[in-house]
Design a protein around this motif. Structure first.
Motif, PDB file in Angstrom:
ATOM      1  N   ARG A   1       0.838  -1.210   0.000  1.00 18.56           N
ATOM      2  CA  ARG A   1       0.000   0.000   0.000  1.00 18.56           C
ATOM      3  C   ARG A   1       0.871   1.257   0.000  1.00 18.56           C
ATOM      4  O   ARG A   1       0.545   2.258  -0.651  1.00 18.56           O
ATOM      5  CB  ARG A   1      -0.921  -0.003   1.220  1.00 18.56           C
ATOM      6  N   LEU A   2       1.975   1.219   0.745  1.00 17.76           N
ATOM      7  CA  LEU A   2       2.877   2.373   0.745  1.00 17.76           C
ATOM      8  C   LEU A   2       3.515   2.556  -0.627  1.00 17.76           C
ATOM      9  O   LEU A   2       3.685   3.682  -1.104  1.00 17.76           O
ATOM     10  CB  LEU A   2       3.939   2.211   1.827  1.00 17.76           C
ATOM     11  N   VAL A   3       3.867   1.465  -1.290  1.00 16.55           N
ATOM     12  CA  VAL A   3       4.396   1.549  -2.651  1.00 16.55           C
ATOM     13  C   VAL A   3       3.341   2.134  -3.592  1.00 16.55           C
ATOM     14  O   VAL A   3       3.655   2.968  -4.461  1.00 16.55           O
ATOM     15  CB  VAL A   3       4.869   0.165  -3.127  1.00 16.55           C
ATOM     16  N   ASP A   4       2.087   1.731  -3.420  1.00 21.43           N
ATOM     17  CA  ASP A   4       1.013   2.310  -4.227  1.00 21.43           C
ATOM     18  C   ASP A   4       0.915   3.818  -4.004  1.00 21.43           C
ATOM     19  O   ASP A   4       0.732   4.593  -4.958  1.00 21.43           O
ATOM     20  CB  ASP A   4      -0.329   1.661  -3.870  1.00 21.43           C
ATOM     21  N   LEU A   5       1.022   4.239  -2.749  1.00 14.65           N
ATOM     22  CA  LEU A   5       0.981   5.665  -2.438  1.00 14.65           C
ATOM     23  C   LEU A   5       2.115   6.393  -3.141  1.00 14.65           C
ATOM     24  O   LEU A   5       1.925   7.487  -3.683  1.00 14.65           O
ATOM     25  CB  LEU A   5       1.078   5.878  -0.921  1.00 14.65           C
ATOM     26  N   ALA A   6       3.301   5.784  -3.172  1.00 16.37           N
ATOM     27  CA  ALA A   6       4.443   6.408  -3.850  1.00 16.37           C
ATOM     28  C   ALA A   6       4.167   6.575  -5.334  1.00 16.37           C
ATOM     29  O   ALA A   6       4.489   7.613  -5.930  1.00 16.37           O
ATOM     30  CB  ALA A   6       5.702   5.575  -3.618  1.00 16.37           C
ATOM     31  N   GLY A   7       3.568   5.555  -5.951  1.00 18.01           N
ATOM     32  CA  GLY A   7       3.274   5.649  -7.374  1.00 18.01           C
ATOM     33  C   GLY A   7       2.285   6.753  -7.684  1.00 18.01           C
ATOM     34  O   GLY A   7       2.469   7.527  -8.645  1.00 18.01           O
TER      35      GLY A   7
END
Length: 423
Positions: A337-343
């Motif tokens: 989810r944090l990686v999704d936020l970064a994207g």
């Protein structure tokens, strides 16, 4: 992908320190093909030793005000405008809107400060993280269609059951006990388990309380709860341990009969997460975030001592099972989810719309509006001082001069007031 994590270092908010390091650890657990590079960003001199001690979790340790030069996809987290980086993609974080639900926990100025910053984060950042479905729904209700793209980002508990299993037993506790791990803030509702214990059929049941017992906002709160224990004749069955070392807390969690969380409000309960990892039965006050965290727990009304007494009797007799939980799968899901936020943040970030300096005029107009109220004078003065400090940071970065890290604590120090109503 490269994610910058702003190292929090305020000793009055150890939860914030652990929050950032938990995300660094969670990202490190991802498979190599998914794993982003992590950069620990140091905003003040207290943060340097924290970052160095955890350098193994990151590709680099850098000053926070060099974020613009590090090719980062995301800098996380900012709970107010003054924590945003200059010249780098960033996302805001709203843990909860406790101030809207329990305004009595905040003075008028602190309520206004939170409301001002949270509304700005919800509407003017590239992207927003919230800790729960409740926080997401509250944000949408408050700001409406102006809400920026949002990722629900509950934090995982990074407790190693094997390490906890090796800890010595906590000698401070009785052989069997039900555990409550809360500061004695008024909204933690600690009168309820005392009243419930007095109603338990099994008179051998015992409670262990951990956490700071003094609440500076209500100095009589501790005496009131202790007085209730005495009036019910429960002094021998209620063990108040106060603040204890972390390893003692984990040993208590491991060995308890069950964990009770009677709180009327939580943003996302770390105690509940840790109890799930250690497979302890959970008795939770009826509250949306508790339902989201542990839908299979045993629930009771926050004003119903009889229901809690029945749950305590059932737990004491071994009739309540631990909540099923796959801790490692949860860590990976949270990290993704944090990686999704970064994207999302990288895709949407536009320095002409999202940099702190661009948002300052709107923020200052809001301060001017607040200044019309004499009760807001101190708040406005402090916020204008933070505005000047941010302008100095902007000028220093524009001139490619690193801001001395010792200058940053004046901003971080404001966390003390921000957290004065928090758990």
């Amino acid at each position: 992908m490269r994610i910058g994590l702003r190292v929090l270092s305020n000793p009055l908010w150890t939860g914030g320190i652990h929050y950032v390091l938990a995300w660094a650890t969670a990202l490190s657990r991802l498979p190599a093909i998914e794993r982003p590079e992590v950069v620990l960003l140091v905003a003040d001199e207290r943060g340097q030793p924290i970052a160095e001690a955890n350098r193994h979790l990151a590709a680099a340790v850098e000053p926070f005000d060099r974020a613009a030069n590090l090719d980062l996809d995301l800098v996380y987290s900012a709970t107010q405008l003054f924590e945003a980086p200059i010249g780098a993609p960033w996302a805001g974080w709203i843990p909860d809107w406790q101030c809207r639900y329990l305004p009595e926990l905040f003075d008028q100025a602190e309520y206004a400060r939170r409301d001002l910053h949270f509304r700005l984060l919800a509407t003017r950042t590239p992207a927003l993280a919230v800790s729960s479905a409740m926080a997401e729904a509250d944000t949408r209700r408050i700001v409406g269609d102006a809400m920026v793209p949002t990722v629900r980002l509950p934090f995982p508990a990074l407790v190693d059951p094997a390490e906890v299993a090796a800890l010595p037993r906590a000698e401070e506790a009785p052989e069997r006990y039900l555990l409550i791990c809360n500061q004695w803030w008024r909204h933690k509702n600690l009168e309820l388990p005392v009243e419930a214990l007095a109603r338990c059929r099994d008179r051998t049941a015992r409670l262990v309380f951990t956490g700071e017992t003094k609440d500076p906002r209500w100095p009589d709160n501790e005496a009131r709860i202790r007085g209730l224990i005495e009036r019910h004749g429960l002094a021998g069955r209620c063990h108040v341990l106060g603040r204890i070392p972390r390893i003692t807390q984990l040993a208590l969690l491991r060995d308890c009969v069950a964990v009770i969380q009677p709180s009327r409000f939580e943003g996302w309960s770390s105690v509940v997460e840790e109890a799930k990892v250690l497979h302890r039965p959970l008795l939770l006050a009826e509250f949306p975030v508790h339902r989201e965290q542990a839908p299979d727990a045993r629930f009771f009304g926050a004003d119903d001592p009889d229901a809690l007494a029945q749950a305590m009797d059932d737990a004491w007799a071994g009739r309540i099972e631990p909540v099923p939980f796959d801790a490692e799968a949860n860590v990976l899901a949270c990290a993704r989810r944090l990686v999704d936020l970064a994207g999302i943040t990288r895709q949407r970030y536009d320095p002409q719309r999202h940099d702190p300096a661009v948002l300052l005029p709107e923020f200052e107009r809001e301060l001017d509006r607040l200044a019309a109220d004499p009760a807001m004078a101190d708040l406005v003065q402090r916020q204008r001082g933070a505005v000047h400090a941010l302008r100095r940071r902007v000028a220093a970065v524009a001139a490619d001069r690193p801001v001395p890290v010792a200058a940053a604590p004046s901003v971080l120090g404001r966390l003390k007031g921000w957290l004065s109503g928090r758990r």
